[in-house]
Design a protein around this motif. Structure first.
Motif, PDB file in Angstrom:
ATOM      1  N   GLU A   1       0.809  -1.212   0.000  1.00 38.68           N
ATOM      2  CA  GLU A   1       0.000   0.000   0.000  1.00 38.68           C
ATOM      3  C   GLU A   1       0.848   1.271   0.000  1.00 38.68           C
ATOM      4  OE1 GLU A   1      -3.230  -0.255  -0.396  1.00 38.68           O
ATOM      5  OE2 GLU A   1      -2.952  -2.443  -0.396  1.00 38.68           O
ATOM      6  N   ASN A   2       2.126   1.133   0.301  1.00 41.25           N
ATOM      7  CA  ASN A   2       3.025   2.282   0.288  1.00 41.25           C
ATOM      8  C   ASN A   2       3.628   2.403  -1.108  1.00 41.25           C
ATOM      9  OD1 ASN A   2       4.948   4.259   0.664  1.00 41.25           O
ATOM     10  ND2 ASN A   2       6.285   3.012   1.957  1.00 41.25           N
ATOM     11  N   PRO A   3       3.302   3.462  -1.854  1.00 42.65           N
ATOM     12  CA  PRO A   3       3.800   3.573  -3.231  1.00 42.65           C
ATOM     13  C   PRO A   3       5.310   3.710  -3.341  1.00 42.65           C
ATOM     14  CG  PRO A   3       2.742   5.615  -2.535  1.00 42.65           C
ATOM     15  CD  PRO A   3       2.453   4.601  -1.471  1.00 42.65           C
ATOM     16  N   ASN A   4       5.981   4.025  -2.218  1.00 39.81           N
ATOM     17  CA  ASN A   4       7.435   4.166  -2.235  1.00 39.81           C
ATOM     18  C   ASN A   4       8.163   2.948  -1.684  1.00 39.81           C
ATOM     19  OD1 ASN A   4       7.441   6.767  -3.341  1.00 39.81           O
ATOM     20  ND2 ASN A   4       7.112   7.702  -1.353  1.00 39.81           N
ATOM     21  N   SER A   5       7.439   1.887  -1.338  1.00 42.89           N
ATOM     22  CA  SER A   5       8.108   0.685  -0.847  1.00 42.89           C
ATOM     23  C   SER A   5       8.786  -0.043  -2.005  1.00 42.89           C
ATOM     24  CB  SER A   5       7.114  -0.249  -0.162  1.00 42.89           C
ATOM     25  OG  SER A   5       6.286  -0.890  -1.116  1.00 42.89           O
ATOM     26  N   ILE A   6       9.778  -0.850  -1.673  1.00 38.82           N
ATOM     27  CA  ILE A   6      10.479  -1.611  -2.710  1.00 38.82           C
ATOM     28  C   ILE A   6       9.507  -2.513  -3.462  1.00 38.82           C
ATOM     29  CG2 ILE A   6      12.170  -3.450  -3.077  1.00 38.82           C
ATOM     30  CD1 ILE A   6      13.842  -2.222  -0.848  1.00 38.82           C
TER      31      ILE A   6
END
Length: 311
Positions: free
Chosen positions: A77-82
């Motif tokens: 859900e985090n667009p900046n996660s790997i």
């Protein structure tokens, strides 16, 4: 080239660069967490801030390595996660499959579900995290290597090169800004041992240690580290090098299409600004002010590129 194809190549390159950057920042966090007194300093918050994910945690919440890893490595859900970045990069690549070489597609497609099956329990995640970060960096290197050795130097190559360098410049700038204002909020430790370790951790995060030593011969003064990461023309992760590549790519597109846009002038102006900065001047006049301005220019440039080529 269709604007949709250009957009997918541009963002594929940005997402793969962002995934690698997050992996590098996580490794930096692990190194800093091993320093004496790290538990009291909440070092992982600086890593989260560098990735632009501060809003995922409360202002007074202490962030652990496991919490940071769940948010920055595994969280879909985090667009900046790997995990999100690699999924987005693959989706972009799939949309323009015929614009990629077979080697490039395989570098993104092989094992792309690797992160989905990771056990996120604390003990397992601590154990697997170093290998996951290495795996992420290998993915990014495989794509860049495949593109470097198999892709035509056409407009698709230019959009990939521009996208990757815009993202890389952004991460270098944010890393420097967070170092100055999050890692080191107390002025009484400037120049001390802790300050030295934190500044050298920035070099480790950008794989700049050996290159920096070659230029400065082991003198790890903060202003020299700042100059190296902002002004050095030959180091691939410096702001100056990134903007040289961006400008080169934009100039190539201008020759290809016969059109010049606002993004060309923005990139040229930033390049001229960097050329006119003297050694030590950035640190003396205010690192935060310079970096904040450069981040604004980088964001504006990205928008101008999108508008110019109808993303």
């Amino acid at each position: 080239m269709l604007s949709r194809t250009a957009e997918n190549l541009y963002w594929m390159s940005r997402y793969i660069e962002r995934a690698e950057s997050v992996a590098r920042l996580m490794e930096m966090g692990q190194r800093m967490a091993m320093l004496p007194g790290a538990g009291e300093r909440d070092e992982w918050r600086s890593v989260v801030a560098s990735c632009g994910c501060s809003d995922l945690f409360g202002p007074g919440e202490r962030i652990s390595e496991v919490q940071a890893a769940r948010a920055l490595v595994l969280d879909p859900e985090n667009p900046n996660s790997i995990r999100s970045c690699l999924a987005q990069a693959r989706a972009n690549a799939k949309a323009v499959r015929t614009a990629l070489t077979r080697e490039m597609w395989e570098s993104l497609n092989d094992g792309w579900r690797r992160l989905e099956g990771v056990d996120d329990t604390a003990a397992s995640l601590r154990r697997e995290l170093p290998e996951l970060l290495d795996w992420t960096k290998r993915r990014a290197n495989l794509l860049r290597g495949a593109a470097q050795t198999s892709m035509l130097r056409n407009d698709g190559w230019d959009f990939m090169r521009i996208g990757g360098c815009v993202e890389r410049a952004d991460m270098t700038l944010r890393l420097l800004d967070v170092k100055y204002f999050v890692l080191l909020p107390e002025t009484d430790v400037v120049g001390g041992g802790r300050d030295h370790h934190q500044w050298t951790s920035v070099l480790h995060a950008t794989s700049a240690t050996r290159a920096f030593h070659h230029v400065y011969r082991g003198d790890y003064a903060p202003w020299q580290i700042t100059d190296f990461l902002l002004l050095n023309r030959k180091f691939p992760r410096s702001l100056s090098y990134c903007y040289r590549q961006i400008l080169s790519g934009l100039n190539s597109l201008e020759r290809e299409y016969g059109d010049r846009h606002a993004c060309h002038d923005t990139a040229r102006a930033m390049m001229d600004r960097l050329e006119g900065v003297a050694m030590g001047e950035v640190f003396q006049q205010g690192l935060h002010e310079f970096v904040s301005e450069a981040l604004g220019v980088n964001a504006r440039l990205s928008g101008e590129i999108s508008r110019a080529y109808h993303f």
